[in-house]
Scaffold this motif. Structure first.
Motif, PDB file in Angstrom:
ATOM      1  N   ASP A 537       0.819  -1.210   0.000  1.00  0.00           N
ATOM      2  CA  ASP A 537       0.000   0.000   0.000  1.00  0.00           C
ATOM      3  C   ASP A 537       0.849   1.255   0.000  1.00  0.00           C
ATOM      4  OD1 ASP A 537      -2.228  -1.536  -0.009  1.00  0.00           O
ATOM      5  OD2 ASP A 537      -2.555  -1.433   2.175  1.00  0.00           O
ATOM      6  N   LYS A 538       1.951   1.222   0.711  1.00  0.00           N
ATOM      7  CA  LYS A 538       2.785   2.433   0.748  1.00  0.00           C
ATOM      8  C   LYS A 538       3.395   2.710  -0.616  1.00  0.00           C
ATOM      9  CE  LYS A 538       6.799  -0.133   2.469  1.00  0.00           C
ATOM     10  NZ  LYS A 538       7.795  -0.214   3.558  1.00  0.00           N
ATOM     11  N   ASP A 539       3.757   1.664  -1.347  1.00  0.00           N
ATOM     12  CA  ASP A 539       4.282   1.866  -2.696  1.00  0.00           C
ATOM     13  C   ASP A 539       3.202   2.362  -3.621  1.00  0.00           C
ATOM     14  OD1 ASP A 539       6.730   1.093  -1.849  1.00  0.00           O
ATOM     15  OD2 ASP A 539       6.520  -0.995  -2.493  1.00  0.00           O
ATOM     16  N   LYS A 540       1.969   1.869  -3.444  1.00  0.00           N
ATOM     17  CA  LYS A 540       0.862   2.346  -4.268  1.00  0.00           C
ATOM     18  C   LYS A 540       0.635   3.827  -4.032  1.00  0.00           C
ATOM     19  CE  LYS A 540      -1.761  -1.994  -4.371  1.00  0.00           C
ATOM     20  NZ  LYS A 540      -3.055  -2.613  -4.030  1.00  0.00           N
ATOM     21  N   HIS A 541       0.617   4.211  -2.750  1.00  0.00           N
ATOM     22  CA  HIS A 541       0.389   5.621  -2.444  1.00  0.00           C
ATOM     23  C   HIS A 541       1.507   6.492  -3.001  1.00  0.00           C
ATOM     24  CE1 HIS A 541      -0.986   9.146  -0.299  1.00  0.00           C
ATOM     25  NE2 HIS A 541       0.215   9.259   0.254  1.00  0.00           N
ATOM     26  N   LEU A 542       2.742   5.995  -2.877  1.00  0.00           N
ATOM     27  CA  LEU A 542       3.880   6.743  -3.417  1.00  0.00           C
ATOM     28  C   LEU A 542       3.750   6.902  -4.932  1.00  0.00           C
ATOM     29  CD1 LEU A 542       6.733   7.937  -3.298  1.00  0.00           C
ATOM     30  CD2 LEU A 542       7.630   5.605  -3.373  1.00  0.00           C
ATOM     31  N   GLY A 543       3.442   5.809  -5.619  1.00  0.00           N
ATOM     32  CA  GLY A 543       3.329   5.876  -7.070  1.00  0.00           C
ATOM     33  C   GLY A 543       2.185   6.754  -7.525  1.00  0.00           C
ATOM     34  N   MET A 544       1.020   6.659  -6.853  1.00  0.00           N
ATOM     35  CA  MET A 544      -0.141   7.432  -7.278  1.00  0.00           C
ATOM     36  C   MET A 544       0.090   8.929  -7.096  1.00  0.00           C
ATOM     37  SD  MET A 544      -2.346   5.536  -8.624  1.00  0.00           S
ATOM     38  CE  MET A 544      -3.631   6.771  -8.690  1.00  0.00           C
ATOM     39  N   GLY A 545       0.724   9.325  -5.974  1.00  0.00           N
ATOM     40  CA  GLY A 545       0.947  10.750  -5.739  1.00  0.00           C
ATOM     41  C   GLY A 545       1.830  11.374  -6.807  1.00  0.00           C
ATOM     42  N   LEU A 546       2.942  10.726  -7.094  1.00  0.00           N
ATOM     43  CA  LEU A 546       3.833  11.265  -8.118  1.00  0.00           C
ATOM     44  C   LEU A 546       3.251  11.085  -9.517  1.00  0.00           C
ATOM     45  CD1 LEU A 546       7.316  10.101  -6.784  1.00  0.00           C
ATOM     46  CD2 LEU A 546       6.169  12.290  -6.469  1.00  0.00           C
ATOM     47  N   LYS A 547       2.509   9.987  -9.757  1.00  0.00           N
ATOM     48  CA  LYS A 547       1.927   9.758 -11.082  1.00  0.00           C
ATOM     49  C   LYS A 547       0.883  10.829 -11.398  1.00  0.00           C
ATOM     50  CE  LYS A 547      -0.485   6.428 -13.926  1.00  0.00           C
ATOM     51  NZ  LYS A 547      -1.593   7.320 -14.259  1.00  0.00           N
TER      52      LYS A 547
END
Length: 588
Positions: A537-547
């Motif tokens: 989940d933390k990687d998803k949140h990281l990717g979505m914010g920058l994406k």
């Protein structure tokens, strides 16, 4: 007439298109036929001139061969051979022998036309025929004698000389037939210029006659039918066009190898291309008649096609003024009939939807009322935060009051005017980032330090709203908070070195991305792909914010924008982007 200039109707457009296409086709065909026929006529003219040149050259070469044969007969005559052999052996010929020699040569001369004189000289240049004291080297140019010696028995055609105005001088060595062709004397034959009269090959009586020039190696005219008033024009050997007395001529030049002479032929262009004017007149008349016929035909075709459409327009206009009614107009054209049926079906559908729309108007009014009520909520939130601020000021909690003010500014920046203020300045974004960082400072206390570096001249550059905050959130959540040591965050705004752009980057001293995370995140940003479902989940949140930030950059600045760039190591991580550096007077 002015109304026809406006191509605002289907009928006019069809008329113009059909007419233009037909005229273009006719004009193209006419030009093509004219070019092809002109090329054919010019080819025929070239063939005519080539045939004339070949025939003329053949006649001249035939005459030259006859002269060559005649001179060979004289040089090999038994009496000529005997007297010159005696002279070569040192025995001088007597006067009676020279008389007999003259009679013998005259007999040979009687069988050949065009011979003006025959002269025979010994190897020592003494004259045997005619009987005189004038030597060979005194009578003729030394260069001619040298050329004769170099020819080694072949006939040499000399150039024109004013000393012999009506003849061409030819020379050859006399060689002994019974003594290994020993050189023992010279034979000189004067050929009459009239022998090379080529006037029979051209009809000079015609109004448009061909002109001919036969010239020797030095360019002296041997024969011409142009008269003295017309000079020989220059030619390259190809099909030149020259202007003579305001008339164009095709000029062709050919060489005669036997003597090094040249033959030039001039043919009038009008003679070579006769019939072309008639052809062009016929093409012009054909184009004019065809254009008139196509104009009439195009008009009737456009009228026939557009008339049913005009009927349909009038029927639809009547239906608009009198309400939604069916169209009763019929047409034999399948497309027009389909338009009528489609319109009638649309009328039925609209009448069925009117009731639905009427019922939805009431629901719309209720929805607008609720929207007006919802607009009160942000103001209520701002007023409540303002009340907290003044209460904390009265109790001496100035630091906490500053946080409340910052929170109020953050909410006001994010919530208000979301539709109208899509663009702000870099200065506005940095102020919003500063308020957000002040709130984060309260949460992280002594573990967090931050600074903003930006020149005043760069703060007026426009930027899409809320472009920096998502990067700051990722830096704090995945960098500062994971760092056991005091965190440091820097917002840096600078000019790019290679282009008129700004570089806005957020730098933190967190642990940074792992090589696997950095590779996946870079690949997803480049492909505009969402994080894969099996990631944490933390990687998803990281990717979505920058994406999301990366997609907004490409949305506002075009798909060619490079988007976010990420540089990460174990000691520092930098995330940033480029934007144009020009200042807009009016932001979107």
């Amino acid at each position: 007439m002015r109304s026809w200039m406006k191509l605002n109707t289907f009928r006019k457009q069809m008329f113009v298109v059909y007419t233009s296409m037909m005229l273009f086709i006719l004009l193209t065909v006419g030009i093509y036929i004219n070019v092809q026929v002109s090329r054919l006529l010019q080819t025929n003219a070239e063939k005519h001139m080539e045939n004339t040149a070949v025939q003329s050259i053949a006649n001249v070469e035939l005459l030259m061969k006859q002269i060559d044969t005649f001179s060979s007969q004289v040089a090999t005559n038994a009496m000529v051979q005997s007297l010159l052999q005696d002279s070569y052996n040192g025995k001088q010929a007597s006067f009676d022998q020279l008389q007999l020699l003259q009679q013998e040569v005259r007999k040979l001369e009687a069988y050949q036309q065009g011979i003006k004189a025959i002269e025979i000289y010994t190897l020592g240049h003494e004259s045997y025929l005619p009987i005189s004291n004038e030597r060979l080297d005194e009578r003729y140019v030394q260069q001619w004698i040298e050329l004769t010696d170099q020819a080694a028995g072949r006939l040499v055609w000399t150039s024109y000389n004013d000393k012999f105005p009506n003849s061409i001088v030819t020379m050859r060595n006399i060689r002994l037939m019974n003594q290994s062709f020993q050189h023992v004397g010279y034979l000189v034959v004067h050929v009459d210029l009239s022998l090379f009269d080529l006037s029979l090959l051209t009809d000079t009586g015609q109004e448009q006659a061909d002109y001919m020039w036969l010239t020797d190696q030095q360019g002296h005219v041997i024969f011409t039918n142009a008269g003295d008033s017309l000079a020989l024009p220059e030619a390259t050997g190809a099909m030149d066009v020259v202007d003579i007395r305001n008339q164009d001529y095709f000029n062709v030049k050919r060489s005669i190898p036997l003597a090094g002479w040249e033959l030039s032929i001039l043919t009038p262009v009008t003679k070579a291309t006769e019939g072309l004017a008639l052809l062009r007149s016929t093409i012009i008349i054909f184009l004019f008649v065809s254009s008139v016929l196509f104009l009439i035909l195009s008009y009737f075709i456009a009228e026939r096609i557009s008339r049913p459409i005009l009927k349909l327009i009038r029927a639809m206009r009547g239906a608009r003024l009198g309400g939604l009614k069916h169209i009763d107009a019929s047409s034999q054209t399948i497309e027009i009939a389909e338009l009528n049926n489609t319109y009638n079906q649309m009328v039925d559908s609209l009448q069925a939807l009117i009731q639905v729309v009427y019922e939805k108007e009431i629901l719309q009014s209720k929805t607008e009322l609720k929207a007006l009520q919802a607009q009160i909520n942000p103001h209520f939130l701002f007023n409540t935060l303002e009340a907290f601020y003044w209460e904390l000021e009265e109790k001496g909690q100035s630091e906490l009051a500053e946080v409340i003010v910052a929170m109020s500014g953050v909410f006001r920046y994010v919530i208000t005017k979301q539709d109208s203020d899509q663009w702000v300045t870099v200065g506005d974004e940095l102020e919003h980032a500063e308020r957000y960082l002040l709130i984060m400072k309260m949460r992280l206390m002594e573990r967090f330090e931050w600074q903003i570096i930006c020149q005043e001249s760069l703060k007026q550059v426009p930027i899409p709203k809320l472009m920096i905050q998502p990067i700051i959130e990722n830096a704090i959540e995945h960098g500062i908070e994971r760092n056991l040591n005091p965190g440091r965050l820097t917002i840096l705004v600078r000019r790019a070195d290679e282009a008129p752009q700004l570089v806005i980057s957020v730098i933190d001293n967190g642990p940074g991305f792992t090589s696997e995370q950095l590779h996946k995140l870079t690949h997803e940003l480049a492909q505009d792909a969402a994080p894969v479902a099996h990631q944490q989940d933390k990687d998803k949140h990281l990717g979505m914010g920058l994406k999301n930030t990366n997609q907004r950059l490409k949305l506002y600045y075009g798909s060619s924008h490079q988007g976010l760039f990420i540089k990460s190591s174990q000691q520092e991580t930098e995330v940033g982007f480029h934007i144009p550096a020009q200042i807009r007077e009016e932001m979107v």
